[in-house]
Design an enzyme around this catalytic site. Structure first.
Site, PDB file in Angstrom:
ATOM      1  N   TYR A 106       0.866  -1.174   0.000  1.00 34.71           N
ATOM      2  CA  TYR A 106       0.000   0.000   0.000  1.00 34.71           C
ATOM      3  C   TYR A 106       0.903   1.225   0.000  1.00 34.71           C
ATOM      4  CZ  TYR A 106      -3.512   3.398   1.609  1.00 34.71           C
ATOM      5  OH  TYR A 106      -4.334   4.494   1.742  1.00 34.71           O
ATOM      6  N   ASP A 147      -2.159  -1.486  -3.954  1.00 35.05           N
ATOM      7  CA  ASP A 147      -2.521  -0.111  -4.270  1.00 35.05           C
ATOM      8  C   ASP A 147      -1.233   0.699  -4.309  1.00 35.05           C
ATOM      9  OD1 ASP A 147      -3.397   2.480  -4.392  1.00 35.05           O
ATOM     10  OD2 ASP A 147      -4.780   2.342  -2.699  1.00 35.05           O
TER      11      ASP A 147
END
Length: 257
Positions: A106, A147
């Site tokens: 992330y 992400d």
């Protein structure tokens, strides 16, 4: 073997959505981001009922990553991105599972830009590049998935002119992305869909999902040892249309056995 990445935007608040999607889609391995929950609040028992074992690195209110598997044990190989012992943000988790290395990540958002959050994003990117180089040197089948909070090209963002000042579309972040890829990684989606406009994220406001005014910020990078097994890549838009859902949709990669 189906491997997915899904930014759940709060695992406990969105747990009914996550469980519904897992039960319907049955991915084999899943990388989750933005758990927004401490370690002790991770819903291990609920996931186990669907056949998923898990490892996770939680954090109260912010960040947090996890890996799920229903095809064998997760053998953790790295917790937290190396290179900065003072960094306490939960953003990187890596494990061997079913014969491959999966690194779930992330990457920091980086806004506002300029500023310390953007500096942290770029520094984190540098550490990811260093770890990715080590993984490539192993010659093992590896996937970097999660992400990345970066739109690599104008094709990856609706109305790119509106994003010129945003950290997700900043020249420095995009340059770091291509330095990473140019190590020898393959952008799975662009391998199979080089010219198609495909998004993974849509804001909640102004009917962005209904208008398909989105961003491609969730990515999967495959090492040369893994690339020959790539069969399909798709974004499962279905859960994005459900009530009380994440603003992301799962990105799903299918590998040949």
């Amino acid at each position: 073997m189906k491997i997915a990445t899904y930014n759940v935007n709060g695992i406990n608040g969105r747990l009914p959505v996550l469980l519904r999607w897992l039960d319907a889609a049955r991915p084999d391995v899943v990388a989750l981001q933005e758990l927004k929950a401490p370690d002790e609040a991770f819903p291990e028992a609920e996931l186990a009922k669907l056949g998923y074992s898990a490892i996770w690195q939680g954090q109260s209110r912010w960040n947090g990553v996890a890996l799920l598997s229903r095809v064998g044990a997760l053998h953790e190989t790295q917790r937290g991105l190396p290179g900065d012992p003072s960094d306490t943000q939960s953003r990187y988790l890596e494990a061997a599972v079913n014969g491959i290395i999966v690194a779930g990540l992330y990457l920091p958002n980086g806004n506002p830009r300029p500023g310390p959050k953007f500096d942290y994003k770029l520094a984190w990117f540098e550490r990811l590049i260093a770890r990715a180089e080590e993984l490539l040197a192993s010659n093992l089948p590896v996937m970097l998935i999660g992400d990345f909070n970066v739109m690599p090209t104008e094709q990856d963002v609706y109305k790119p002119e509106r994003w010129v000042d945003d950290a997700l579309f900043a020249p420095e972040a995009r340059a770091a992305w291509f330095r990473l890829v140019d190590q020898g990684w393959a952008d799975a989606l662009r391998q199979l869909h080089p010219h198609k406009t495909i998004y993974t994220f849509w804001n909640y406001w102004r009917n962005a999902f209904e208008r398909d005014a989105g961003l491609r910020i969730d990515h999967a990078l495959l090492s040369p040892a893994l690339l020959p097994r790539l069969k399909s890549v798709s974004v499962d838009r279905t859960p994005r249309g459900w009530e009380k859902t994440s603003d992301h949709a799962p990105l799903v990669i299918e590998l040949a056995d």
